[in-house]
Design a protein around this motif. Sequence first.
Motif, PDB file in Angstrom:
ATOM      1  N   VAL A  14      -3.973  -1.357   6.729  1.00  0.00           N
ATOM      2  CA  VAL A  14      -5.048  -1.330   5.755  1.00  0.00           C
ATOM      3  C   VAL A  14      -5.450  -2.768   5.422  1.00  0.00           C
ATOM      4  CG1 VAL A  14      -3.477  -1.263   3.765  1.00  0.00           C
ATOM      5  CG2 VAL A  14      -5.775  -0.294   3.570  1.00  0.00           C
ATOM      6  N   ALA A  15      -6.743  -2.985   5.173  1.00  0.00           N
ATOM      7  CA  ALA A  15      -7.267  -4.348   5.015  1.00  0.00           C
ATOM      8  C   ALA A  15      -6.568  -5.127   3.910  1.00  0.00           C
ATOM      9  CB  ALA A  15      -8.769  -4.285   4.751  1.00  0.00           C
ATOM     10  N   SER A  16      -6.093  -4.428   2.892  1.00  0.00           N
ATOM     11  CA  SER A  16      -5.451  -5.102   1.766  1.00  0.00           C
ATOM     12  C   SER A  16      -3.976  -5.394   2.000  1.00  0.00           C
ATOM     13  CB  SER A  16      -5.588  -4.237   0.508  1.00  0.00           C
ATOM     14  OG  SER A  16      -4.950  -2.977   0.698  1.00  0.00           O
ATOM     15  N   HIS A  17      -3.454  -5.016   3.145  1.00  0.00           N
ATOM     16  CA  HIS A  17      -2.019  -5.168   3.398  1.00  0.00           C
ATOM     17  C   HIS A  17      -1.626  -6.645   3.345  1.00  0.00           C
ATOM     18  CE1 HIS A  17       1.951  -4.724   5.148  1.00  0.00           C
ATOM     19  NE2 HIS A  17       1.791  -3.413   5.187  1.00  0.00           N
ATOM     20  N   PRO A  18      -0.512  -6.980   2.695  1.00  0.00           N
ATOM     21  CA  PRO A  18      -0.064  -8.378   2.660  1.00  0.00           C
ATOM     22  C   PRO A  18       0.093  -8.999   4.045  1.00  0.00           C
ATOM     23  CG  PRO A  18       1.187  -7.083   1.092  1.00  0.00           C
ATOM     24  CD  PRO A  18       0.350  -6.109   1.857  1.00  0.00           C
ATOM     25  N   ALA A  19       0.460  -8.199   5.038  1.00  0.00           N
ATOM     26  CA  ALA A  19       0.623  -8.738   6.383  1.00  0.00           C
ATOM     27  C   ALA A  19      -0.705  -9.149   7.005  1.00  0.00           C
ATOM     28  CB  ALA A  19       1.314  -7.700   7.281  1.00  0.00           C
ATOM     29  N   ARG A  20      -1.815  -8.568   6.529  1.00  0.00           N
ATOM     30  CA  ARG A  20      -3.125  -9.010   7.004  1.00  0.00           C
ATOM     31  C   ARG A  20      -3.617 -10.201   6.199  1.00  0.00           C
ATOM     32  NH1 ARG A  20      -7.233  -4.273   8.650  1.00  0.00           N
ATOM     33  NH2 ARG A  20      -8.299  -6.158   9.393  1.00  0.00           N
ATOM     34  N   ARG A  21      -3.283 -10.218   4.925  1.00  0.00           N
ATOM     35  CA  ARG A  21      -3.693 -11.356   4.098  1.00  0.00           C
ATOM     36  C   ARG A  21      -2.863 -12.603   4.398  1.00  0.00           C
ATOM     37  NH1 ARG A  21      -2.334 -10.553  -0.731  1.00  0.00           N
ATOM     38  NH2 ARG A  21      -1.566  -8.403  -0.832  1.00  0.00           N
ATOM     39  N   ARG A  22      -1.646 -12.409   4.886  1.00  0.00           N
ATOM     40  CA  ARG A  22      -0.774 -13.540   5.216  1.00  0.00           C
ATOM     41  C   ARG A  22      -0.252 -13.382   6.645  1.00  0.00           C
ATOM     42  NH1 ARG A  22       1.037 -16.437   0.733  1.00  0.00           N
ATOM     43  NH2 ARG A  22       1.662 -17.914   2.361  1.00  0.00           N
ATOM     44  N   PRO A  23      -1.130 -13.490   7.638  1.00  0.00           N
ATOM     45  CA  PRO A  23      -0.708 -13.251   9.025  1.00  0.00           C
ATOM     46  C   PRO A  23       0.369 -14.216   9.499  1.00  0.00           C
ATOM     47  CG  PRO A  23      -2.912 -14.217   8.942  1.00  0.00           C
ATOM     48  CD  PRO A  23      -2.562 -13.825   7.549  1.00  0.00           C
ATOM     49  N   GLU A  24       0.477 -15.380   8.848  1.00  0.00           N
ATOM     50  CA  GLU A  24       1.509 -16.345   9.238  1.00  0.00           C
ATOM     51  C   GLU A  24       2.914 -15.858   8.892  1.00  0.00           C
ATOM     52  OE1 GLU A  24       0.257 -17.552   5.028  1.00  0.00           O
ATOM     53  OE2 GLU A  24      -0.662 -16.670   6.838  1.00  0.00           O
ATOM     54  N   TRP A  25       2.999 -14.808   8.097  1.00  0.00           N
ATOM     55  CA  TRP A  25       4.309 -14.219   7.764  1.00  0.00           C
ATOM     56  C   TRP A  25       4.823 -13.293   8.862  1.00  0.00           C
ATOM     57  CZ3 TRP A  25       3.999 -12.093   2.028  1.00  0.00           C
ATOM     58  CH2 TRP A  25       3.880 -13.184   1.137  1.00  0.00           C
ATOM     59  N   VAL A  26       3.968 -12.906   9.801  1.00  0.00           N
ATOM     60  CA  VAL A  26       4.244 -11.764  10.679  1.00  0.00           C
ATOM     61  C   VAL A  26       4.584 -12.222  12.091  1.00  0.00           C
ATOM     62  CG1 VAL A  26       3.293  -9.616  11.612  1.00  0.00           C
ATOM     63  CG2 VAL A  26       2.717 -10.337   9.282  1.00  0.00           C
ATOM     64  N   VAL A  27       5.587 -11.560  12.694  1.00  0.00           N
ATOM     65  CA  VAL A  27       5.978 -11.815  14.074  1.00  0.00           C
ATOM     66  C   VAL A  27       5.905 -10.506  14.851  1.00  0.00           C
ATOM     67  CG1 VAL A  27       7.800 -12.636  15.613  1.00  0.00           C
ATOM     68  CG2 VAL A  27       7.544 -13.667  13.339  1.00  0.00           C
ATOM     69  N   PRO A  28       5.070 -10.421  15.902  1.00  0.00           N
ATOM     70  CA  PRO A  28       5.107  -9.233  16.769  1.00  0.00           C
ATOM     71  C   PRO A  28       6.287  -9.343  17.721  1.00  0.00           C
ATOM     72  CG  PRO A  28       3.404 -10.763  17.515  1.00  0.00           C
ATOM     73  CD  PRO A  28       4.006 -11.370  16.283  1.00  0.00           C
ATOM     74  N   PRO A  62       0.815  -1.220   0.000  1.00  0.00           N
ATOM     75  CA  PRO A  62       0.000   0.000   0.000  1.00  0.00           C
ATOM     76  C   PRO A  62       0.844   1.263   0.000  1.00  0.00           C
ATOM     77  CG  PRO A  62       0.111  -0.917   2.207  1.00  0.00           C
ATOM     78  CD  PRO A  62       0.780  -1.924   1.300  1.00  0.00           C
ATOM     79  N   TRP A  63       0.219   2.350  -0.421  1.00  0.00           N
ATOM     80  CA  TRP A  63       0.843   3.654  -0.265  1.00  0.00           C
ATOM     81  C   TRP A  63       1.142   3.904   1.217  1.00  0.00           C
ATOM     82  CZ3 TRP A  63       2.800   6.789  -3.815  1.00  0.00           C
ATOM     83  CH2 TRP A  63       2.338   6.718  -5.134  1.00  0.00           C
ATOM     84  N   SER A  64       2.274   4.542   1.478  1.00  0.00           N
ATOM     85  CA  SER A  64       2.680   4.820   2.853  1.00  0.00           C
ATOM     86  C   SER A  64       1.799   5.887   3.489  1.00  0.00           C
ATOM     87  CB  SER A  64       4.133   5.275   2.883  1.00  0.00           C
ATOM     88  OG  SER A  64       4.514   5.597   4.208  1.00  0.00           O
ATOM     89  N   GLN A  65       1.502   5.684   4.767  1.00  0.00           N
ATOM     90  CA  GLN A  65       0.691   6.656   5.506  1.00  0.00           C
ATOM     91  C   GLN A  65       1.455   7.938   5.795  1.00  0.00           C
ATOM     92  OE1 GLN A  65      -0.250   4.241   8.911  1.00  0.00           O
ATOM     93  NE2 GLN A  65       1.435   5.078  10.127  1.00  0.00           N
ATOM     94  N   VAL A  66       2.777   7.957   5.624  1.00  0.00           N
ATOM     95  CA  VAL A  66       3.511   9.203   5.875  1.00  0.00           C
ATOM     96  C   VAL A  66       3.118  10.286   4.884  1.00  0.00           C
ATOM     97  CG1 VAL A  66       5.468   7.917   6.821  1.00  0.00           C
ATOM     98  CG2 VAL A  66       5.565   8.699   4.447  1.00  0.00           C
ATOM     99  N   LEU A  67       2.483   9.896   3.777  1.00  0.00           N
ATOM    100  CA  LEU A  67       2.089  10.868   2.761  1.00  0.00           C
ATOM    101  C   LEU A  67       0.751  11.509   3.093  1.00  0.00           C
ATOM    102  CD1 LEU A  67       3.162   8.767  -0.335  1.00  0.00           C
ATOM    103  CD2 LEU A  67       4.368  10.745   0.618  1.00  0.00           C
ATOM    104  N   THR A  68      -0.277  10.700   3.246  1.00  0.00           N
ATOM    105  CA  THR A  68      -1.633  11.230   3.424  1.00  0.00           C
ATOM    106  C   THR A  68      -2.148  11.107   4.845  1.00  0.00           C
ATOM    107  OG1 THR A  68      -2.655   9.104   2.925  1.00  0.00           O
ATOM    108  CG2 THR A  68      -2.171  10.572   1.050  1.00  0.00           C
ATOM    109  N   GLY A  69      -1.472  10.340   5.676  1.00  0.00           N
ATOM    110  CA  GLY A  69      -1.967  10.039   7.004  1.00  0.00           C
ATOM    111  C   GLY A  69      -2.807   8.781   7.053  1.00  0.00           C
ATOM    112  N   THR A  70      -3.144   8.225   5.889  1.00  0.00           N
ATOM    113  CA  THR A  70      -3.941   7.003   5.811  1.00  0.00           C
ATOM    114  C   THR A  70      -3.221   6.005   4.919  1.00  0.00           C
ATOM    115  OG1 THR A  70      -6.001   8.252   6.060  1.00  0.00           O
ATOM    116  CG2 THR A  70      -6.166   6.021   5.164  1.00  0.00           C
ATOM    117  N   GLN A  71      -2.852   4.881   5.481  1.00  0.00           N
ATOM    118  CA  GLN A  71      -2.166   3.872   4.698  1.00  0.00           C
ATOM    119  C   GLN A  71      -3.066   3.394   3.559  1.00  0.00           C
ATOM    120  OE1 GLN A  71      -1.209  -0.138   6.422  1.00  0.00           O
ATOM    121  NE2 GLN A  71       0.907   0.544   6.104  1.00  0.00           N
ATOM    122  N   GLY A  72      -2.496   3.323   2.368  1.00  0.00           N
ATOM    123  CA  GLY A  72      -3.237   2.860   1.205  1.00  0.00           C
ATOM    124  C   GLY A  72      -3.882   3.955   0.385  1.00  0.00           C
TER     125      GLY A  72
END
Length: 406
Positions: free
Chosen positions: A148-162, A97-107
Amino acid sequence: MGRLTRRAFALAALSAFTTTGAAAAPSGGRRAATEMRGMWLATVSNRDWPSRPGLSAAAQRAELIAMLDLAVSRRLNTVIFQVRPTADALWPSPHEPWSQVLTGTQGRAPGWDPLGTAVTEAHARGLQLHAWFNPYRVATHDDPSKLVASHPARRRPEWVVPFGGKLYYNPGLPEVRAFVQDAILDAVKKYPVDAVHFDDYFYPYPVAGQTFDDEAAYDTYGGAFPSRAAWRRDNVDQLVLETAARIKAVRPSTQFGISPFGVWRNASTDSRGSDTRALQSYDDIHADTRKWVREGWIDYIVPQLYWNIGLSVADYAKLVPWWAEVAKGSRTRLYVGEALYRAGDPAQPAAWQDPAELSDHLDLAAAHPQVRGHVFFAAKDVRTDRIGAMARVVADHYRQPADPPR
């Protein structure tokens, strides 16, 4: 004194933060035919640019152009522009997604193309533009629902480590390494960037009392290794080797450089290490930075030597010759990362209150022909120059322009 941790002396502003040769920069204003004179332009958390999220496209563009003009005015020749700060993008990417540093909203699309503009405008000014990517950091918070809902980290939560209050992609998963490379290579295919640049974030820096949970990945892929640490280092090695090969396949003229933490290993741990007592990238974030140089896997390295001359646990005057010896005979060019952000900061030691400290760094490095230049952290500090330390560098070392090594 015990090991100096990342929190004690690495990039405070980023919550840690991360080369074939002629002589280094001459003093006294003699023209240097080629040397790196760079600045990092950090976008994570709006560190350097844009000044705040939500500016109009025209205002963002104007601020970016002003940063490029600033580099020219200080007789720099390279801008290292952070275009993937947290598994997002500052260009229209099909992968992230587009970075939130630009608009304040990711995507949310900002209405223009920052990376494309930066490349075009940098080249028009005679600057190199190095595109800076953070490979594995997903978010500076640990709540996936904020992505953002379309983020790859949300679509593939098994990829992510907190871990440590942040979210990371797991470097131990081959599909993660392939995805990260795909995201990076999209920018290389679309834009004539002069380099792909990684910082010091590979496996995350240690956090007391916490463990990076890659047990399942290690059980699946780590059987051939004597330890989990060896397996983790191999994962990072694979990322570096594969990325280097893919960049050259897509755009052979594009360099690949890395700016790692400034200590590989301490001599007390490894006789090949430096005379330091600090966190060790080899052991603590599983980045075998010395190997990458000695094997010539990368085009340049910029160790973050963010410490003053004479600091007991990590002395700039000891680390420069150590890195010069590592680079000696290698195809990898050595530049030195400089902590301009420390100069004049009242929280820093007395050495950093002296406007001559950084200029003295360049004098010291000039004695080592393997050092082909310097990169300053970061753009906002080049602009504000609290105590005139950057002005002193320019007056003492950059009186004439210089081309970057190619």
